[in-house]
Design a protein around this motif. Sequence first.
Motif, PDB file in Angstrom:
ATOM      1  N   SER A  11      -9.820 119.440  73.246  1.00  0.00           N
ATOM      2  CA  SER A  11     -10.989 119.884  72.185  1.00  0.00           C
ATOM      3  C   SER A  11     -11.027 121.550  71.946  1.00  0.00           C
ATOM      4  CB  SER A  11     -12.284 119.833  73.087  1.00  0.00           C
ATOM      5  OG  SER A  11     -13.094 120.897  72.685  1.00  0.00           O
ATOM      6  N   ILE A  35     -13.931 113.121  77.695  1.00  0.00           N
ATOM      7  CA  ILE A  35     -15.208 112.722  77.033  1.00  0.00           C
ATOM      8  C   ILE A  35     -15.313 111.312  76.562  1.00  0.00           C
ATOM      9  CG2 ILE A  35     -15.878 115.061  76.285  1.00  0.00           C
ATOM     10  CD1 ILE A  35     -14.657 114.682  73.679  1.00  0.00           C
ATOM     11  N   THR A  40     -18.974 113.233  80.501  1.00  0.00           N
ATOM     12  CA  THR A  40     -19.948 114.308  80.196  1.00  0.00           C
ATOM     13  C   THR A  40     -21.412 113.499  80.424  1.00  0.00           C
ATOM     14  OG1 THR A  40     -19.957 113.681  77.941  1.00  0.00           O
ATOM     15  CG2 THR A  40     -18.781 115.624  78.396  1.00  0.00           C
ATOM     16  N   SER A  68     -19.650 126.732  73.089  1.00  0.00           N
ATOM     17  CA  SER A  68     -18.358 127.599  73.038  1.00  0.00           C
ATOM     18  C   SER A  68     -18.474 128.981  72.732  1.00  0.00           C
ATOM     19  CB  SER A  68     -17.205 126.792  72.201  1.00  0.00           C
ATOM     20  OG  SER A  68     -17.805 126.589  71.029  1.00  0.00           O
TER      21      SER A  68
HETATM   22  N1  LIG Z   1     -21.432 123.293  69.361  1.00  0.00           N
HETATM   23  C1  LIG Z   1     -21.044 122.862  70.704  1.00  0.00           C
HETATM   24  C2  LIG Z   1     -20.196 121.588  70.223  1.00  0.00           C
HETATM   25  C3  LIG Z   1     -19.783 120.955  71.565  1.00  0.00           C
HETATM   26  C4  LIG Z   1     -19.199 119.394  71.403  1.00  0.00           C
HETATM   27  O1  LIG Z   1     -19.578 118.953  70.241  1.00  0.00           O
HETATM   28  N2  LIG Z   1     -18.547 118.944  72.587  1.00  0.00           N
HETATM   29  C5  LIG Z   1     -17.765 117.474  72.323  1.00  0.00           C
HETATM   30  C6  LIG Z   1     -16.524 117.794  72.538  1.00  0.00           C
HETATM   31  S1  LIG Z   1     -15.511 118.956  71.269  1.00  0.00           S
HETATM   32  C7  LIG Z   1     -18.404 116.823  73.207  1.00  0.00           C
HETATM   33  O2  LIG Z   1     -18.649 117.273  74.481  1.00  0.00           O
HETATM   34  N3  LIG Z   1     -18.506 115.519  73.001  1.00  0.00           N
HETATM   35  C8  LIG Z   1     -19.144 114.394  74.103  1.00  0.00           C
HETATM   36  C9  LIG Z   1     -20.538 114.143  73.724  1.00  0.00           C
HETATM   37  O3  LIG Z   1     -21.264 114.615  72.860  1.00  0.00           O
HETATM   38  O4  LIG Z   1     -20.904 113.176  74.481  1.00  0.00           O
HETATM   39  C10 LIG Z   1     -19.989 123.929  71.230  1.00  0.00           C
HETATM   40  O5  LIG Z   1     -19.420 124.856  70.232  1.00  0.00           O
HETATM   41  O6  LIG Z   1     -19.523 123.888  72.683  1.00  0.00           O
END
Ligand SMILES: N[C@@H](CCC(=O)N[C@@H](CS)C(=O)NCC(=O)O)C(=O)O
Length: 196
Positions: A11, A35, A40, A68
């Motif tokens: 990621s 993930i 998560t 992030s």
């Molecule tokens: N806007 C968030 C996005 C976080 C995000 O979408 N994370 C994804 C991986 S890139 C995730 O954890 N997906 C698993 C889920 O939503 O269950 C950031 O910038 O941290």
Amino acid sequence: MTMRIYGDSRSGNCLKIKWAAQKLGIPFDWTEVDIGQGGTRTDEFLRMNPAGQVPTVVLDDGRALAQSNAVIGYLAEGSDLIPADPYDRAKMHEWMFWEQYSHEPYVAVARFHRHLMGKGPESVEPRIMQRGEAALARLELQLKQTPFLVGAALSLADISLVAYTRVAHEGGFDMAPYPAIRAWVARVEAALGITD
Ligand SMILES: N[C@@H](CCC(=O)N[C@@H](CS)C(=O)NCC(=O)O)C(=O)O
């Protein structure tokens, strides 16, 4: 206590934090969270971040922080990764908000389907590719004018935007029309010591 990053190494959002911490000389431990395997969604993870997303960090004082761009902003507080000039600092934030709303949802999502899920081009809605192309064109326009997104110096905007731009080809985007982006990716990777 050492800061701990809970992240998935595939990621870009998670890698932003690793690169910023390395650049700033902030020690950290990394816990890999898959993930795809519901990493998560466990009670333990949801207690840290009720949104159930990586990246999530537990800071050296035990407090948790997610998103992030919020995390790298916290880590870089007072460093030269954040421009001192108020206008330049606002431009940095402009790019980082734009990244989350107008770049990552297209460039990263196409890559997720094509590269990480191994699906064919038909799996990605044309609208996603069109918006991704528009985002890349927007970056190219800026990077024809300045070596980094906010002028002459590396900032958090570059860390934020390089994360998925450097792997945009994995989402099916042809990078040949974007020479300024390609040169910038090489510049940012060199500045951050990214070798893979
Ligand atoms: N806007 C968030 C996005 C976080 C995000 O979408 N994370 C994804 C991986 S890139 C995730 O954890 N997906 C698993 C889920 O939503 O269950 C950031 O910038 O941290």
